[in-house]
Design a protein around this motif. Structure first.
Motif, PDB file in Angstrom:
ATOM      1  N   ALA A 104     -20.010  15.881 140.302  1.00  0.00           N
ATOM      2  CA  ALA A 104     -18.821  16.793 140.577  1.00  0.00           C
ATOM      3  C   ALA A 104     -17.924  16.713 139.137  1.00  0.00           C
ATOM      4  CB  ALA A 104     -18.119  16.096 141.976  1.00  0.00           C
ATOM      5  N   ALA A 105     -17.880  15.263 138.560  1.00  0.00           N
ATOM      6  CA  ALA A 105     -16.694  14.922 137.623  1.00  0.00           C
ATOM      7  C   ALA A 105     -17.753  15.979 136.479  1.00  0.00           C
ATOM      8  CB  ALA A 105     -16.844  13.521 137.154  1.00  0.00           C
ATOM      9  N   GLU A 106     -18.759  15.848 136.062  1.00  0.00           N
ATOM     10  CA  GLU A 106     -19.311  16.645 135.072  1.00  0.00           C
ATOM     11  C   GLU A 106     -19.137  18.023 135.156  1.00  0.00           C
ATOM     12  OE1 GLU A 106     -23.163  15.362 134.578  1.00  0.00           O
ATOM     13  OE2 GLU A 106     -22.659  13.328 134.346  1.00  0.00           O
ATOM     14  N   ARG A 107     -19.151  18.788 136.236  1.00  0.00           N
ATOM     15  CA  ARG A 107     -19.053  20.130 136.758  1.00  0.00           C
ATOM     16  C   ARG A 107     -17.544  20.628 136.502  1.00  0.00           C
ATOM     17  NH1 ARG A 107     -20.650  20.885 142.561  1.00  0.00           N
ATOM     18  NH2 ARG A 107     -19.901  22.756 142.375  1.00  0.00           N
ATOM     19  N   ARG A 108     -16.689  19.514 136.958  1.00  0.00           N
ATOM     20  CA  ARG A 108     -15.292  19.547 136.634  1.00  0.00           C
ATOM     21  C   ARG A 108     -14.969  19.800 135.241  1.00  0.00           C
ATOM     22  NH1 ARG A 108     -11.850  17.028 133.265  1.00  0.00           N
ATOM     23  NH2 ARG A 108      -9.712  17.729 133.729  1.00  0.00           N
ATOM     24  N   ASN A 109     -15.635  18.829 134.364  1.00  0.00           N
ATOM     25  CA  ASN A 109     -15.390  18.853 133.021  1.00  0.00           C
ATOM     26  C   ASN A 109     -15.623  20.021 132.297  1.00  0.00           C
ATOM     27  OD1 ASN A 109     -14.477  16.071 133.177  1.00  0.00           O
ATOM     28  ND2 ASN A 109     -16.379  15.173 132.654  1.00  0.00           N
ATOM     29  N   ALA A 110     -16.922  20.791 132.820  1.00  0.00           N
ATOM     30  CA  ALA A 110     -17.412  21.882 132.053  1.00  0.00           C
ATOM     31  C   ALA A 110     -16.464  23.246 132.719  1.00  0.00           C
ATOM     32  CB  ALA A 110     -18.649  22.151 132.720  1.00  0.00           C
ATOM     33  N   LEU A 111     -16.066  23.279 133.874  1.00  0.00           N
ATOM     34  CA  LEU A 111     -14.930  24.105 134.136  1.00  0.00           C
ATOM     35  C   LEU A 111     -13.536  24.200 133.414  1.00  0.00           C
ATOM     36  CD1 LEU A 111     -15.618  24.207 138.061  1.00  0.00           C
ATOM     37  CD2 LEU A 111     -16.065  26.065 136.457  1.00  0.00           C
ATOM     38  N   THR A 112     -13.239  22.900 133.179  1.00  0.00           N
ATOM     39  CA  THR A 112     -11.875  22.702 132.415  1.00  0.00           C
ATOM     40  C   THR A 112     -11.924  23.249 131.029  1.00  0.00           C
ATOM     41  OG1 THR A 112     -11.224  20.681 133.867  1.00  0.00           O
ATOM     42  CG2 THR A 112     -10.237  20.894 131.580  1.00  0.00           C
ATOM     43  N   LEU A 113     -13.109  22.996 130.501  1.00  0.00           N
ATOM     44  CA  LEU A 113     -13.405  23.460 129.037  1.00  0.00           C
ATOM     45  C   LEU A 113     -13.418  24.883 128.947  1.00  0.00           C
ATOM     46  CD1 LEU A 113     -15.883  20.803 127.749  1.00  0.00           C
ATOM     47  CD2 LEU A 113     -13.551  21.257 126.695  1.00  0.00           C
ATOM     48  N   ARG A 114     -14.192  25.396 129.963  1.00  0.00           N
ATOM     49  CA  ARG A 114     -14.333  26.987 130.153  1.00  0.00           C
ATOM     50  C   ARG A 114     -12.690  27.461 130.299  1.00  0.00           C
ATOM     51  NH1 ARG A 114     -18.138  28.399 134.717  1.00  0.00           N
ATOM     52  NH2 ARG A 114     -17.238  30.645 134.086  1.00  0.00           N
ATOM     53  N   GLY A 115     -11.973  26.999 130.997  1.00  0.00           N
ATOM     54  CA  GLY A 115     -10.803  27.274 131.413  1.00  0.00           C
ATOM     55  C   GLY A 115      -9.826  27.248 130.075  1.00  0.00           C
ATOM     56  N   MET A 116      -9.882  26.174 129.359  1.00  0.00           N
ATOM     57  CA  MET A 116      -9.289  26.000 128.150  1.00  0.00           C
ATOM     58  C   MET A 116      -9.866  27.071 127.041  1.00  0.00           C
ATOM     59  SD  MET A 116      -6.624  23.836 128.494  1.00  0.00           S
ATOM     60  CE  MET A 116      -6.051  22.475 129.657  1.00  0.00           C
ATOM     61  N   ILE A 117     -10.713  27.335 126.954  1.00  0.00           N
ATOM     62  CA  ILE A 117     -11.112  28.490 125.996  1.00  0.00           C
ATOM     63  C   ILE A 117     -10.773  29.679 126.565  1.00  0.00           C
ATOM     64  CG2 ILE A 117     -13.399  29.496 125.084  1.00  0.00           C
ATOM     65  CD1 ILE A 117     -14.706  26.535 125.349  1.00  0.00           C
ATOM     66  N   SER A 118     -10.648  30.024 127.741  1.00  0.00           N
ATOM     67  CA  SER A 118     -10.442  31.199 128.172  1.00  0.00           C
ATOM     68  C   SER A 118      -8.868  31.311 127.885  1.00  0.00           C
ATOM     69  CB  SER A 118     -10.580  31.284 129.702  1.00  0.00           C
ATOM     70  OG  SER A 118     -11.718  31.390 130.170  1.00  0.00           O
ATOM     71  N   LEU A 119      -8.195  30.145 127.813  1.00  0.00           N
ATOM     72  CA  LEU A 119      -6.657  30.174 127.575  1.00  0.00           C
ATOM     73  C   LEU A 119      -6.496  30.669 125.983  1.00  0.00           C
ATOM     74  CD1 LEU A 119      -3.794  29.537 128.339  1.00  0.00           C
ATOM     75  CD2 LEU A 119      -4.187  27.078 127.407  1.00  0.00           C
ATOM     76  N   ALA A 120      -7.370  29.908 125.282  1.00  0.00           N
ATOM     77  CA  ALA A 120      -7.356  30.261 123.636  1.00  0.00           C
ATOM     78  C   ALA A 120      -7.629  31.626 123.395  1.00  0.00           C
ATOM     79  CB  ALA A 120      -8.332  29.262 123.127  1.00  0.00           C
ATOM     80  N   ASP A 121      -8.456  32.458 124.444  1.00  0.00           N
ATOM     81  CA  ASP A 121      -8.935  33.622 124.272  1.00  0.00           C
ATOM     82  C   ASP A 121      -7.846  34.538 124.818  1.00  0.00           C
ATOM     83  OD1 ASP A 121     -11.062  32.787 122.892  1.00  0.00           O
ATOM     84  OD2 ASP A 121     -12.524  33.072 124.397  1.00  0.00           O
ATOM     85  N   SER A 122      -6.642  34.096 125.316  1.00  0.00           N
ATOM     86  CA  SER A 122      -5.693  34.812 126.169  1.00  0.00           C
ATOM     87  C   SER A 122      -6.078  35.652 127.525  1.00  0.00           C
ATOM     88  CB  SER A 122      -5.122  35.939 125.041  1.00  0.00           C
ATOM     89  OG  SER A 122      -4.325  35.016 123.943  1.00  0.00           O
ATOM     90  N   ARG A 123      -7.209  35.258 127.911  1.00  0.00           N
ATOM     91  CA  ARG A 123      -7.770  35.443 129.310  1.00  0.00           C
ATOM     92  C   ARG A 123      -7.018  34.647 130.241  1.00  0.00           C
ATOM     93  NH1 ARG A 123     -12.700  34.776 126.324  1.00  0.00           N
ATOM     94  NH2 ARG A 123     -13.341  33.443 128.326  1.00  0.00           N
ATOM     95  N   PHE A 124      -5.727  35.090 130.447  1.00  0.00           N
ATOM     96  CA  PHE A 124      -4.799  34.033 131.305  1.00  0.00           C
ATOM     97  C   PHE A 124      -5.674  34.028 132.752  1.00  0.00           C
ATOM     98  CE2 PHE A 124      -1.702  35.235 127.937  1.00  0.00           C
ATOM     99  CZ  PHE A 124      -2.197  34.251 127.152  1.00  0.00           C
ATOM    100  N   PRO A 125      -5.453  35.191 133.480  1.00  0.00           N
ATOM    101  CA  PRO A 125      -6.075  34.902 134.814  1.00  0.00           C
ATOM    102  C   PRO A 125      -7.291  34.366 134.902  1.00  0.00           C
ATOM    103  CG  PRO A 125      -5.401  37.269 134.600  1.00  0.00           C
ATOM    104  CD  PRO A 125      -5.467  36.588 133.168  1.00  0.00           C
ATOM    105  N   GLU A 126      -8.221  34.426 134.212  1.00  0.00           N
ATOM    106  CA  GLU A 126      -9.664  33.853 134.331  1.00  0.00           C
ATOM    107  C   GLU A 126      -9.212  32.334 133.906  1.00  0.00           C
ATOM    108  OE1 GLU A 126     -13.347  33.028 131.184  1.00  0.00           O
ATOM    109  OE2 GLU A 126     -12.699  35.349 131.778  1.00  0.00           O
ATOM    110  N   SER A 127      -8.352  32.025 133.097  1.00  0.00           N
ATOM    111  CA  SER A 127      -8.207  30.492 132.882  1.00  0.00           C
ATOM    112  C   SER A 127      -7.558  29.865 133.916  1.00  0.00           C
ATOM    113  CB  SER A 127      -7.298  30.630 131.450  1.00  0.00           C
ATOM    114  OG  SER A 127      -6.708  29.069 131.361  1.00  0.00           O
ATOM    115  N   ALA A 128      -6.659  30.607 134.712  1.00  0.00           N
ATOM    116  CA  ALA A 128      -5.956  29.922 135.705  1.00  0.00           C
ATOM    117  C   ALA A 128      -7.018  29.614 136.889  1.00  0.00           C
ATOM    118  CB  ALA A 128      -4.713  30.778 136.321  1.00  0.00           C
ATOM    119  N   GLU A 129      -7.874  30.616 137.357  1.00  0.00           N
ATOM    120  CA  GLU A 129      -8.787  30.588 138.150  1.00  0.00           C
ATOM    121  C   GLU A 129      -9.731  29.173 137.722  1.00  0.00           C
ATOM    122  OE1 GLU A 129     -12.550  33.226 140.101  1.00  0.00           O
ATOM    123  OE2 GLU A 129     -11.119  34.161 138.960  1.00  0.00           O
TER     124      GLU A 129
END
Length: 731
Positions: free
Chosen positions: A540-565
């Motif tokens: 679970a912790a590793e899946r959480r880490n991957a999701l967090t990084l995906r969310g932060m990369i979405s933030l950097a790409d200005s895909r804000f709803p996807e990042s929040a999800e």
């Protein structure tokens, strides 16, 4: 003549009141006369902290006056916010080098001279003189002074990475030369490279730095010239007769403070001549006075050094130095000799490390080595302080260790000790006492480098990956992104069959290092690999880490709803991970996602919750970070006073912890507040401070800050008021 500054007036007043001439003050403080003169004439408007401390001690200021002078000397206006001075503190005062220091200062102040190399035999005092010169010159370098010790670098690449770490290299890709040169750019910086003879293959990097970075200056110490066209050699000779006598007397006073040397001048001169007036040899000889009278010491030096000096004599001082160390070594009992040899593989150590290396209580042997002046001891007030073998002694010990046949075993023990220390620090960096852990790791950076190089050289790639994975948060704090990323890349390439959980941790760290340098492409590569490992591992912790990084990369790409999800999903996984720090940081991250889709009240609630969770863990770094996010939300809600209050709390915490990254983010937040209330000049000033600190650390603005900066600073960046504020800060 410069302006008659407050610092100039105060130094003149204090010096005259103490009855000292400029020359006498310089001699007593162990600095150059020019440093005193330039300060009193207003040419220097700041002093390096160690220089100010030495002046205050030489004048005899009491504690309150000393603090006031240090504040004045450091220029309390805050214009040096982006300047980092990373010189190590010398263990002793500089004796007998006033003229050398003045001459070296003149070279360093000449804008036409960009590379000065101090050369001389081992033990002659190159490093000590170089540190004093760098401290004197530090105020002249607006973008700071960087120090790098090259003795523990095994090749040109490791030396280049160490230099990159020292200067805060920010380029996410490219050769080592590009990393360093793009980081330095047009900054007016002094790079101090100590013990360059260990990495002469890295000299082309210095040449390229000087060619591509017109405001950079390099000060090197080496037993051999770098052989570059721009190089100006400064030969460090043994001490003069009076200075040698003064140094010997000072070290005798350290050993036997009751010794009266009045009338012993000729005898002291004879002793100093026996060791050719080489400072380290003088110190080793002075230590013998704990057991020998001066006449016996003179006679034994005469016979022992003649017997011990063998081989070619083209460098008599080098052989005399070796012979002096050999004589001291010969006086040790077997256990203490073995301790010296085995401890020579360390770049400094504490008693716990020494116990692991020697497999016995190290205190008796370490005490004997300190008594013989072969090892420098930490100050009495240092918590778990480090002992160090002097460079020439360490070289001698390594040679003896090689002859003993135990070098491999000793290096393996050293590497395993620091692997274990790094793994323990990995968790400790997220809880109370984290700042002490950070500083301990930084003090042991030379040891960590040697450990990593040993694991790589012995094809122990799994251990190399464990070490690199344990340190990624340290590299974030320390600013050594290029070096940290290089370690992780090479370790991942070598450890393809390593435990998949270990690989996942390495990918997590590598992704964050790339992310904070703005290299989102590489961050995505590591994130994809991490996601695949997490699915295979079912953790679970590793899946959480991957999701967090995906969310932060979405933030950097200005895909804000996807990042929040994505960040919300990561928070839910963290709740089941059993890791309270992961839950705290996931709560913070969820607030970041909510902020950028406009749900600011819920974002504020997440930040407040995260603040409490981090406080329970004792993680002050992240408490301060949540305060900065609370400030951002307050500003978005139209509450600048509340935002300023949160940032004031954050500022107090990061200043206490010497958290430079946190300071940069605080300045960034304050610039947004200033812009929001219409103080455009102050917004420019604060944004400039944030930019200078980030450049010195080698980071780019977090996308969270970059998005807010576009909102608050974007419309005013080209205005005269903002530009004037920026220029006022950068000078």
């Amino acid at each position: 003549m410069g302006p008659d500054t407050e610092l100039a007036r105060e130094l003149r007043r204090l010096r005259v009141a103490s009855g000292l001439t400029q020359e006498a003050l310089a001699q007593r403080a162990g600095i150059s006369v020019r440093a005193v003169s330039d300060t009193e004439r207003g040419i220097r408007i700041r002093l390096y902290p160690n220089t100010a401390e030495r002046i205050a001690a030489a004048i005899g200021l009491a504690d309150a006056d000393r603090r006031a002078f240090a504040t004045l000397a450091g220029d309390a206006r805050g214009r040096s916010a982006g300047r980092r001075v990373t010189l190590p503190q010398p263990r002793t005062t500089l004796v007998g080098r006033t003229d050398d220091l003045a001459a070296l200062d003149r070279l360093m102040c000449d804008p036409a001279i960009r590379l000065v190399t101090l050369i001389g035999a081992g033990g002659v005092g190159k490093t000590r003189l170089g540190l004093s010169a760098a401290a004197d010159c530090a105020p002249s370098f607006d973008d700071g002074v960087a120090f790098v010790q090259l003795a523990n670098c095994s090749d040109a690449r490791s030396a280049a990475l160490a230099i990159a770490t020292a200067v805060g290299a920010n380029a996410p890709k490219g050769t080592a030369e590009d990393l360093v040169c793009e980081s330095v750019g047009t900054r007016k910086i002094l790079l101090v490279c100590d013990t360059f003879e260990a990495a002469l293959d890295a000299a082309p990097l210095v040449a390229e730095l000087l060619e591509r970075c017109p405001a950079a200056t390099v000060l090197a110490t080496s037993r051999s010239p770098l052989r570059l066209a721009a190089e100006r050699l400064f030969v460090v000779e043994p001490l003069s007769v009076p200075a040698a006598r003064e140094l010997f007397a000072a070290r005798v006073a350290d050993t036997r403070p009751d010794t009266d040397l009045a009338g012993a001048g000729r005898l002291l001169d004879e002793i100093c001549e026996r060791v050719q007036r080489v400072p380290l040899a003088i110190e080793l000889a002075a230590a013998r006075t704990a057991h020998l009278g001066l006449p016996d010491l003179r006679d034994r030096l005469s016979s022992q050094l003649t017997v011990l000096t063998t081989g070619p004599v083209d460098d008599a001082r080098h052989w005399t130095m070796e012979a002096t160390i050999a004589w001291s070594y010969g006086l040790l009992v077997h256990e203490d000799r073995e301790a010296l040899e085995r401890l020579a593989v360390f770049d400094g150590w504490n008693l716990a490390a020494a116990a692991y290396a020697l497999d016995v209580d190290p205190l008796p042997s370490v005490s004997a080595l300190v008594d013989q002046s072969l090892v420098s001891a930490p100050p009495p007030t240092a918590a778990h302080g480090r002992y160090r073998l002097l460079d020439a002694v360490r070289e001698f010990g390594l040679a003896r260790l090689g002859l003993s046949g135990h070098q491999g075993e000793a290096r393996e023990r050293q590497a395993r000790w620091f692997l274990n220390a790094a793994e323990a620090a990995s968790a400790a960096m997220r809880q109370s006492g984290q700042h002490s852990v950070h500083h301990d790791l930084e003090a042991d950076l030379g040891n960590l480098r040697m450990a990593f190089q040993w694991f790589q050289a012995t094809d122990n790639h799994g251990q190399a990956l464990r070490l690199a994975s344990s340190l990624w948060m340290f590299w974030l704090w320390q600013g050594g992104f290029s070096e940290g990323r290089s370690w992780l890349r090479s370790a991942l390439d070598g450890a393809v069959d390593a435990n998949t959980h270990l690989q996942a941790t390495a990918r997590w760290g590598a992704a964050w290092l790339a992310y904070h340098q703005g290299d989102f492409a590489e961050a995505k590569v590591h994130t994809k690999a991490l996601a695949a490992l997490a699915e295979a591992n079912g953790a679970a912790a590793e899946r959480r880490n991957a999701l967090t990084l995906r969310g932060m990369i979405s933030l950097a790409d200005s895909r804000f709803p996807e990042s929040a999800e994505l960040l919300n999903a990561a928070r839910q996984l963290a709740e089941g991970s059993g890791d309270p720090w992961l839950l705290a940081v996931s709560t913070l991250n969820e607030g970041i996602g909510l902020t950028h889709i406009g749900i600011v009240n819920e974002a504020a609630a997440r930040f407040a919750e995260a603040r409490g969770r981090f406080a329970d863990l004792g993680d002050e770094t992240y408490v301060a970070r949540t305060l900065r996010h609370l400030a951002a939300v307050a500003l978005l809600k139209g509450e600048p006073d509340a935002a300023r209050k949160f940032l004031g709390e954050s500022s107090s915490m990061v200043e206490t912890a010497d958290d430079q990254w946190g300071t940069a983010e605080t300045f960034e937040g304050l610039s947004h507040v200033a812009a929001a209330v219409g103080d455009v000049r102050r917004a420019g000033c604060l944004a400039s401070r944030a930019d200078a600190l980030r450049r010195s650390l080698g980071v780019v603005p977090h996308p969270f800050d970059a998005i807010l900066a576009a909102r608050y600073l974007g419309p005013i960046r080209s205005t005269p008021e903002f530009i004037n504020g920026w220029n006022e800060e950068t000078g």
